[in-house]
Design an enzyme around this catalytic site. Structure first.
Site, short mmCIF file in Angstrom:
data_model
loop_
_atom_site.label_atom_id
_atom_site.label_comp_id
_atom_site.label_asym_id
_atom_site.label_seq_id
_atom_site.Cartn_x
_atom_site.Cartn_y
_atom_site.Cartn_z
CB SER A 148 -104.48 61.48 13.45
OG SER A 148 -104.96 61.69 14.60
CG ASP A 316 -101.35 55.45 17.80
OD1 ASP A 316 -101.36 55.99 18.47
OD2 ASP A 316 -102.25 55.25 16.65
CG HIS A 372 -101.26 59.09 16.24
ND1 HIS A 372 -102.40 58.17 16.34
CD2 HIS A 372 -101.92 60.20 16.11
CE1 HIS A 372 -103.46 58.74 16.06
NE2 HIS A 372 -103.05 60.09 15.85
#
Length: 395
Positions: A148, A316, A372
């Site tokens: 991330s 994602d 994600h």
């Protein structure tokens, strides 16, 4: 099956002071490789955010144990072995950074005010101090991993390591390198461009009920209410009585992944846990002062001898893999192996490409069905990807 506080494994957790007068105290979990820790790689893992606890990466993604939901309560979460832990191939430091993340804290209010650049320097200082305290790992190949937002910070840390090695700053760090990661002109919209603004509003309307970390999982708008009403009452009750009051079925009526996070959230915020670990209260203030780190990758590609692994879950929508491909293409690397599927158990696990330039190589992989934080959704496939890449084998 064990509870979190009584887990016995080859691991450690502690603080290392960084910054001026060690005013920032960074908390970490260290878990040795389940293979051969004397020779296996060492990895520093940074969870995104900024401000997310490393506990999420440890319990929900790549750590050696996860929560046994069938036998857990908010008061006493129980653990079970994760058969797809990345510690099967590497020793991993899970770091709470910057101060105010997880159990990391600062001694002064001013030290909670930070940004990308300062966080980079403090993480680099942490790593040097950790290696001084653990000299048996100085010769192990070191990899840096992140997911991330820390895909922004990680290449900056890599550059600090290279700079320190080149000027002889001790200890010499045996750097290798890995990360996960978008950007676009839609972030800097001309306020006079009414057509563009309208189009973006239409897109937002279409996506507002989509769960962006994984577009196929249900969107649960009850989680905030659960957290604010029931959850707060649970936390207060657990401070007053040891009774086993809340069970998994009551928390998972929506079938939402976010409900699972309540176990680690409750444990980490328990007064008894924080007292036992000597945790200080903290308030994080973070400034995003670096918008892109593409120039770092370009520098590595032209001047450094290193390898990089960049992977993206293909479901994602927070950082879509097409955006990742776009910034990789800006590096103008030579394509060594063109777009092709990679397999686990004879099933397509995703798609991959490999690039190079001089002594720099970059492997990009999508994880089919991944969200994600891809290892959280596809642990078996991501462990296979990680182990093959460490061995420099084709995916």
């Amino acid at each position: 099956m064990v509870d979190i506080l009584t887990l016995k494994t080859k691991c450690g957790l502690s603080y290392i002071g960084v910054g001026e007068s060690d005013d920032v105290q960074l908390f970490y979990y260290f878990i040795e490789s389940e293979g051969n820790p004397k020779n296996d790689p060492l990895m520093l893992w940074l969870t995104g955010g900024p401000g997310c606890s490393a506990l999420s990466g440890l319990l929900y993604e790549i750590g050696p144990f996860t929560i046994n939901y069938a036998n857990s309560t908010l008061e006493k979460p129980m653990l079970e072995i994760n058969p797809h832990s990345w510690t099967k191939a590497a020793s991993i430091i899970f770091l709470d950074q910057p101060a105010g993340s997880g159990f990391s804290y600062a001694k002064t209010p001013e030290a909670y005010i930070t940004n990308d650049t300062l966080s980079t320097l403090q993480t680099y200082q942490f790593l040097r101090k950790w290696l001084v305290d653990h000299p048996t790992f100085l010769n192990n190949p070191l990899y840096l991993g992140s997911d991330s937002y820390n895909g922004i910070v990680l290449p900056m840390i890599v550059q600090e390591i290279y700079n320190g090695n080149e000027v002889g700053e001790g200890p010499h760090i045996n750097i290798k390198s890995t990360e996960e990661n978008c950007y676009g002109e839609h972030l800097n919209v001309d306020p006079n461009n009414s057509l563009c603004i309208h189009d973006l509003q239409v897109v937002d309307k279409c996506l507002e009920r989509i769960r962006k970390p994984h577009i196929l999982e249900p969107f649960c708008d009850t989680f905030n209410a659960l957290k604010s009403d029931l959850f707060r009452r649970v936390l207060r009750s657990l401070e007053k009585t040891p009774n086993d009051m809340w069970s998994l079925p009551q928390l998972q009526i929506q079938g939402c992944r976010a409900d699972n996070y309540l176990y680690s959230y409750t444990w980490a915020n328990s007064r008894n846990v924080r007292k036992a670990l000597h945790i200080h209260e903290e308030v994080l203030s973070y400034t995003h002062n670096v918008l892109s780190t593409i120039t770092y990758h370009q520098h590595f590609a032209n001047h450094k001898n290193c390898r990089a692994l960049v992977y993206s879950g293909d479901h994602d929508m927070v950082v879509p893999y097409l955006g990742t491909l776009n910034w990789i293409e800006l590096l103008n690397l030579l394509v060594v192996s063109d777009w092709r599927p990679w397999f686990v158990d004879e099933q397509v696990a995703g798609y991959t490409m490999k690039y190079s330039n001089h002594n720099y190589t970059l492997t990009f992989a999508t994880v089919k069905g991944g969200g994600h934080t891809a290892p959280e959704y596809k642990p078996k496939e991501c462990l296979s990807m990680f182990m093959r890449w460490l061995a420099d084998d084709p995916l």
